[in-house]
Design an enzyme around this catalytic site. Structure first.
Site, PDB file in Angstrom:
ATOM      1  N   GLU A 103     -27.914  -7.942  -8.349  1.00  9.05           N
ATOM      2  CA  GLU A 103     -27.634  -8.132  -6.916  1.00  9.05           C
ATOM      3  C   GLU A 103     -26.192  -8.506  -6.596  1.00  9.05           C
ATOM      4  O   GLU A 103     -25.616  -8.037  -5.630  1.00  9.05           O
ATOM      5  CB  GLU A 103     -28.537  -9.225  -6.310  1.00  9.05           C
ATOM      6  CG  GLU A 103     -29.990  -8.885  -6.257  1.00  9.05           C
ATOM      7  CD  GLU A 103     -30.721  -9.404  -7.465  1.00  9.05           C
ATOM      8  OE1 GLU A 103     -31.923  -9.607  -7.342  1.00  9.05           O
ATOM      9  OE2 GLU A 103     -30.110  -9.601  -8.529  1.00  9.05           O
TER      10      GLU A 103
ATOM     11  N   ASP B  70     -33.510  -9.652  -9.392  1.00  8.36           N
ATOM     12  CA  ASP B  70     -34.243 -10.915  -9.567  1.00  8.36           C
ATOM     13  C   ASP B  70     -35.736 -10.706  -9.816  1.00  8.36           C
ATOM     14  O   ASP B  70     -36.326  -9.723  -9.351  1.00  8.36           O
ATOM     15  CB  ASP B  70     -34.065 -11.795  -8.323  1.00  8.36           C
ATOM     16  CG  ASP B  70     -32.661 -12.374  -8.234  1.00  8.36           C
ATOM     17  OD1 ASP B  70     -31.964 -12.386  -9.261  1.00  8.36           O
ATOM     18  OD2 ASP B  70     -32.266 -12.819  -7.143  1.00  8.36           O
TER      19      ASP B  70
ATOM     20  N   ASP C   7     -38.654 -11.435  -8.602  1.00 10.71           N
ATOM     21  CA  ASP C   7     -39.617 -11.765  -7.547  1.00 10.71           C
ATOM     22  C   ASP C   7     -39.803 -10.539  -6.662  1.00 10.71           C
ATOM     23  O   ASP C   7     -39.284  -9.464  -6.951  1.00 10.71           O
ATOM     24  CB  ASP C   7     -39.147 -12.974  -6.728  1.00 10.71           C
ATOM     25  CG  ASP C   7     -37.790 -12.746  -6.054  1.00 10.71           C
ATOM     26  OD1 ASP C   7     -37.254 -11.619  -6.126  1.00 10.71           O
ATOM     27  OD2 ASP C   7     -37.261 -13.696  -5.454  1.00 10.71           O
TER      28      ASP C   7
ATOM     29  N   GLU D 221     -38.614  -9.799  -3.723  1.00 12.40           N
ATOM     30  CA  GLU D 221     -37.367  -9.282  -3.167  1.00 12.40           C
ATOM     31  C   GLU D 221     -36.588  -8.518  -4.231  1.00 12.40           C
ATOM     32  O   GLU D 221     -36.037  -7.448  -3.954  1.00 12.40           O
ATOM     33  CB  GLU D 221     -36.519 -10.434  -2.613  1.00 12.40           C
ATOM     34  CG  GLU D 221     -37.046 -11.051  -1.338  1.00 12.40           C
ATOM     35  CD  GLU D 221     -37.113 -10.064  -0.190  1.00 12.40           C
ATOM     36  OE1 GLU D 221     -36.113  -9.364   0.069  1.00 12.40           O
ATOM     37  OE2 GLU D 221     -38.171  -9.982   0.459  1.00 12.40           O
TER      38      GLU D 221
ATOM     39  N   TYR E 202     -34.293 -19.269 -12.652  1.00  7.17           N
ATOM     40  CA  TYR E 202     -34.385 -18.683 -11.313  1.00  7.17           C
ATOM     41  C   TYR E 202     -34.926 -19.704 -10.318  1.00  7.17           C
ATOM     42  O   TYR E 202     -35.913 -20.391 -10.587  1.00  7.17           O
ATOM     43  CB  TYR E 202     -35.283 -17.448 -11.349  1.00  7.17           C
ATOM     44  CG  TYR E 202     -35.220 -16.639 -10.074  1.00  7.17           C
ATOM     45  CD1 TYR E 202     -34.007 -16.189  -9.584  1.00  7.17           C
ATOM     46  CD2 TYR E 202     -36.383 -16.343  -9.361  1.00  7.17           C
ATOM     47  CE1 TYR E 202     -33.937 -15.447  -8.415  1.00  7.17           C
ATOM     48  CE2 TYR E 202     -36.314 -15.601  -8.200  1.00  7.17           C
ATOM     49  CZ  TYR E 202     -35.093 -15.162  -7.729  1.00  7.17           C
ATOM     50  OH  TYR E 202     -35.021 -14.441  -6.567  1.00  7.17           O
TER      51      TYR E 202
ATOM     52  N   ARG F  66     -36.026 -19.385  -7.067  1.00  4.27           N
ATOM     53  CA  ARG F  66     -37.051 -19.074  -6.063  1.00  4.27           C
ATOM     54  C   ARG F  66     -38.391 -18.913  -6.775  1.00  4.27           C
ATOM     55  O   ARG F  66     -38.689 -17.850  -7.306  1.00  4.27           O
ATOM     56  CB  ARG F  66     -36.688 -17.812  -5.281  1.00  4.27           C
ATOM     57  CG  ARG F  66     -35.479 -18.008  -4.381  1.00  4.27           C
ATOM     58  CD  ARG F  66     -35.239 -16.813  -3.473  1.00  4.27           C
ATOM     59  NE  ARG F  66     -34.125 -17.062  -2.584  1.00  4.27           N
ATOM     60  CZ  ARG F  66     -32.852 -16.753  -2.843  1.00  4.27           C
ATOM     61  NH1 ARG F  66     -32.566 -16.158  -3.992  1.00  4.27           N
ATOM     62  NH2 ARG F  66     -31.897 -17.015  -1.987  1.00  4.27           N
TER      63      ARG F  66
ATOM     64  N   HIS G  41     -43.712 -17.717 -12.162  1.00  2.00           N
ATOM     65  CA  HIS G  41     -42.378 -17.975 -12.660  1.00  2.00           C
ATOM     66  C   HIS G  41     -42.342 -19.380 -13.219  1.00  2.00           C
ATOM     67  O   HIS G  41     -43.148 -20.233 -12.858  1.00  2.00           O
ATOM     68  CB  HIS G  41     -41.327 -17.866 -11.549  1.00  2.00           C
ATOM     69  CG  HIS G  41     -41.193 -16.489 -10.980  1.00  2.00           C
ATOM     70  ND1 HIS G  41     -41.145 -15.370 -11.777  1.00  2.00           N
ATOM     71  CD2 HIS G  41     -41.101 -16.058  -9.706  1.00  2.00           C
ATOM     72  CE1 HIS G  41     -41.024 -14.302 -10.996  1.00  2.00           C
ATOM     73  NE2 HIS G  41     -41.003 -14.693  -9.743  1.00  2.00           N
TER      74      HIS G  41
END
Length: 881
Positions: free
Chosen positions: A7, A80, A82, A84, A296, A298, A343
């Site tokens: 990203e 990432d 997740d 998103e 990570y 989130r 996670h």
């Protein structure tokens, strides 16, 4: 050489360090596609087909990836781990396929890692997979839902409730939480109660405090001592009796550490301990993650990888000793209603490194230290305590007091970390002296204390996130943006750490509760999140979820089509009537206009989006009052629409008005002969409601003649202008020429003499000579951490701002320029650059190392023959056609 896409450029830089020259690592700069903000982007008549568009500032990033693929026909998507991140990978694959950069023989794989370390990255590269479509479909459903709600509900608000800006699927529910808490506070009526404490001394003279718990042989409840009289009687009962210890009970107790951080608890604790907002916390955590320092950030998970637990236990033993390491590792299980994809918790990637061992900015060091301590503490021994309860009483049993205390016998995890609390309640956890049953107590003092019950506290960002988590609405990745959005929309303001709803927020909530109650319901929103979780687990079809939602929601939208604004406002009047028009003490109608005695009071909205209470007999009666319950004291000093009469001067009435552009004073009335009577704005530092006649006359005397300038005889004036008090050296104040010089404060306008005026004007003229020189910064923050170049805090015409190269970013009122950190400055610069479509910090960051630029010259030269071959092939193809 495969092309790896992540990203951000910071993440790309860290990963490139681990992968080496065998890979080309590029950044997508977040999402590359989104739904265009126009009707039809989600086609509800065609199975919710979604029309995506590559953002203008993303086209160059997609092109860079496409160009890299022209030479390196292998794509690895490493965004990432997740929803998103999965969605960004899917969008990239779709966009590159559409522009034919991904061909039939192009291998495309997806890799994920929870931390950016060499081991995690290389292991991920060895275990590639394909894009997880159930996760993507959960994202598609969420994005479609947000679009359908926002794009269909917001226009209803614009048409039916002037000033309202937007509505959102989770945003509006979050706003409801804040508004309902404010209504609880307003409806709260405090209740008086008293307590009695005694300062006692043991036979050895050691003092301690005990509270009254028994009176007249009965146990005291909270409100039993209702007033001062009853409290004084209780004091007399204690002072008139001898007291002794009836029992001493000591019990061992333990305190266990808190679980490691997940997203919501990290945001809550950063808010409690540092006052960091959710957005600032996540931005700082993002930088720590991209630098490879933490996992990570989130996540809904609180479990730790076995190797991380081992590392933590080893670090605890090395730093604090074996007695701080429990026999068995602590295992934490999730308690969240809707746990996201599994996670790990938020933790350091290397437990041996504390904040001092890393080169971090101030904000990053604080947050890393918090994460590091919490992670170590969660694997440490429990704290061991001894809690003591001492009962003291009179022989006749009429009076009883109690003292509580505790002693920490082994600190355990408390040596490293203790979790903060949102609203701390006083606790009797003091250490007590040595006390033995039967000891006679010496009464040093007996004190009654008055108390009042307190309303529930307003939400902070931390407690709001906690409440959202409890209700199961939103997701870790959305908390920060939602809390920021409702503030940016002007629905909520932040005072200190507390969130307070504005008039706009109350009105939007009242409207939605009446016409779209189901869609801002807590259970409905949480259930929808559950359905999206089922989609991500491949247990539900996302189009069926969308279809069920849209069928009912579109019908609710259609029902509001014929609503008139007056009908909507009257409905809101009814809903808010207990708040806006509480019963009068004399029993009269609370909605009868106190000015004309005929009109009916009701809520009205202004173009600005604010609300006020006005008379139905307008324009004959211009009575207004602020939105909210009546406040007689405020209304007595308030400025009515016809102006507040301050007195008379030379036969003219002097009044103060509240105008469209601010308060002003006026001499006389507006008539056909005198359509523009003398007026003067009231300075910002002066309260118009408290203005008196002498001050008003001072304002109306402006502009003030100081006298002719001693050098040229041209008049020097003082006045108050748009930007504050100033001097003017010109024949008259209406002349555009001449010289202007600022005055330090308003009072100087009326007191400045010629000598001071000449000095200020001369300094102004002298300053023009060096106008081309660079302005001096208020503060020098240092070099931009990623792109280089000085970052400074500058003084601007409209307030302080951050300057880096050609980017100027305004510093919000909520941030003290003297306390602005480099992290905050970089964040402001990035936001400003993104709005302007510049992306300068990122571009500089990528081109910074000179050696790499030199190294790339050779490959660049080699590409030329390839281009010629390609051109030759195209020519041959044309000839063969």
């Amino acid at each position: 050489m495969p092309v790896v896409v992540v990203e951000s450029p910071a993440k790309a830089k860290t990963i490139n360090k681990y992968l080496g020259d065998n890979y080309t690592v590029l950044a997508s700069y977040g999402h590359v596609r989104d739904l265009p903000p126009k009707d039809g982007s989600v086609d509800t008549d065609n199975e919710f087909d979604m029309k995506w568009e590559v953002a203008s500032d993303s086209k160059k990033h997609v092109k860079a990836i496409a160009d890299a693929l022209a030479n390196d026909n292998a794509l690895i998507l490493a965004t990432d781990p997740d929803r998103e991140g999965e969605a960004i990978s899917w969008h990239l694959q779709e966009a590159l396929t559409k522009r034919k950069s991904i061909k039939k023989d192009t291998p495309v794989s997806r890799v994920v890692f929870n931390q950016i370390t060499k081991k995690a990255v290389t292991e991920a590269m060895d275990n590639p997979r394909q894009v997880d479509m159930p996760l993507v479909e959960a994202y598609l459903a969420r994005r479609a839902l947000d679009y359908l709600v926002g794009f269909n509900l917001s226009p209803v608000l614009w048409r039916k409730l002037p000033g309202a800006k937007s509505a959102g699927r989770v945003q509006s529910v979050t706003l409801r939480i804040i508004v309902e808490r404010e209504m609880e506070i307003e409806a709260f009526r405090n209740r008086e109660y008293w307590s009695v404490k005694a300062l006692l001394a043991t036979p050895r003279g050691q003092e301690f405090e005990a509270r009254l718990v028994t009176l007249a042989g009965d146990k005291l409840d909270k409100f039993d001592l209702a007033d001062a009289t009853q409290a004084e009687l209780a004091v007399s009962a204690i002072t008139s009796r001898d007291l002794s210890v009836t029992s001493v009970e000591a019990k061992p107790a333990t305190r266990n550490p808190s679980a490691p951080f997940m997203t919501s608890t990290l945001q809550q604790e950063a808010s409690r301990k540092f006052g960091m907002g959710a957005k600032a916390t996540m931005s700082t955590a993002q930088r720590l993650y991209e630098a490879g320092h933490i996992t990570y950030m989130r996540t809904d998970g609180i479990d730790m990888a076995p190797e991380a637990v081992t590392m933590a236990r080893d670090a605890i033993k090395d730093r604090y000793g074996a007695e701080y390491v429990p026999k068995e590792p602590r295992i934490y299980k999730n308690k969240a209603k809707n746990a996201q994809e599994a996670h790990e918790c938020v933790r350091p990637t290397d437990m041996e490194k504390d904040a001092a061992a890393l080169k971090l900015s101030e904000d990053q060091a604080k947050l890393y230290d918090l994460i590091w301590k919490r992670t170590l503490a969660c694997q440490m021994e429990s704290a061991r305590l001894e809690r003591t309860v001492v009962e003291i009483g009179s022989k006749d049993g009429q009076v009883g007091l109690r003292a509580n205390g505790q002693v920490v016998t082994f600190d355990g995890f408390l040596r490293v970390y203790e979790e903060g609390r949102d609203d701390v309640v006083d606790e009797d956890d003091k250490r007590l002296p040595q006390i033995t049953q039967g000891d006679k107590m010496d009464k040093r003092s007996v004190t009654p204390e008055q108390h009042f019950t307190q309303p529930p506290p307003r939400y902070t960002e931390a407690t709001l996130v906690k409440r959202m988590e409890e209700l199961g609405i939103g997701r870790p990745s959305t908390y920060a943006s939602i809390v920021t959005t409702i503030q940016d929309r002007g629905y909520v303001r932040r005072e200190g750490q507390r969130l307070i709803p504005e008039d706009k927020g109350r009105l939007v909530t009242a409207f939605l509760e009446n016409y779209f109650r189901k869609y801002i319901g807590y259970d409905f929103t949480a259930d929808l999140e559950d359905q999206l979780d089922k989609v991500s687990a491949n247990d539900a079809d996302y189009k069926e979820v969308l279809n069920r939602f849209w069928r009912d929601f579109s019908a609710a939208i259609a029902e509001t089509a014929d609503l008139r604004i007056t009908e909507v406002l009257e409905k809101i009047n009814e809903v808010l009537e207990p708040h806006l028009f509480p019963p009068m003490e004399d029993g009269s109608d609370p909605r009868l206009c106190p000015n004309c005695g005929k009109g009916r009071l009701s809520m009205r909205t202004a173009r600005s989006g604010g609300a006020f209470i006005g008379c139905s007999a307008y324009p004959e009666c211009r009575y207004t009052r602020p939105f909210g319950p009546p406040n007689p004291e405020a209304e007595a000093s308030a400025i009515p629409p016809e102006g507040k009469l301050l007195g008379t001067d030379q036969g003219d009435e002097i009044r103060v008005f509240k105008g469209r552009f601010g308060p002003y004073v006026q001499r006389g009335e507006v008539t056909e002969e005198n359509k523009k009577p003398p007026r003067q704005s009231v300075p910002k530092d002066w309260e118009p409601e408290e203005l008196e006649l002498d001050r008003a006359l001072m304002l109306l005397s402006l502009p003030r003649e100081i006298g002719p300038h001693p050098e040229d005889g041209i008049m020097v004036w003082s006045n108050i202008g748009r930007y504050g008090p100033y001097l003017k050296h010109a024949p008259s104040t209406s002349d555009r020429g001449g010289t202007n010089a600022n005055l330090s404060d308003i009072d100087e306008v009326f007191t400045v003499g010629m000598n001071r005026a000449v000095q200020l004007l001369a300094e102004k003229v002298a300053s023009r000579v060096g106008r081309g020189a660079a302005a001096k910064p208020l503060r020098e923050l240092g070099e931009h951490p990623a792109a280089g170049g000085p970052v400074n805090v500058m003084k601007g015409k409209y307030g302080p701002y951050v300057k880096w190269e050609k980017i100027n970013a305004t510093i919000p009122d909520t941030i003290d320029p003297e306390k602005l950190t480099m992290d905050q400055a970089v964040h402001l610069i990035d936001e400003r650059a993104e709005k302007a479509g510049k992306k300068k910090p990122a571009a500089k960051k990528k081109a910074a190392p000179k050696k790499k630029a030199a190294a790339k010259k050779a490959p660049a030269a080699k590409k030329a023959p390839a281009a010629k071959k390609s051109a030759a092939k195209k020519t041959a193809a044309k000839k063969s056609d």
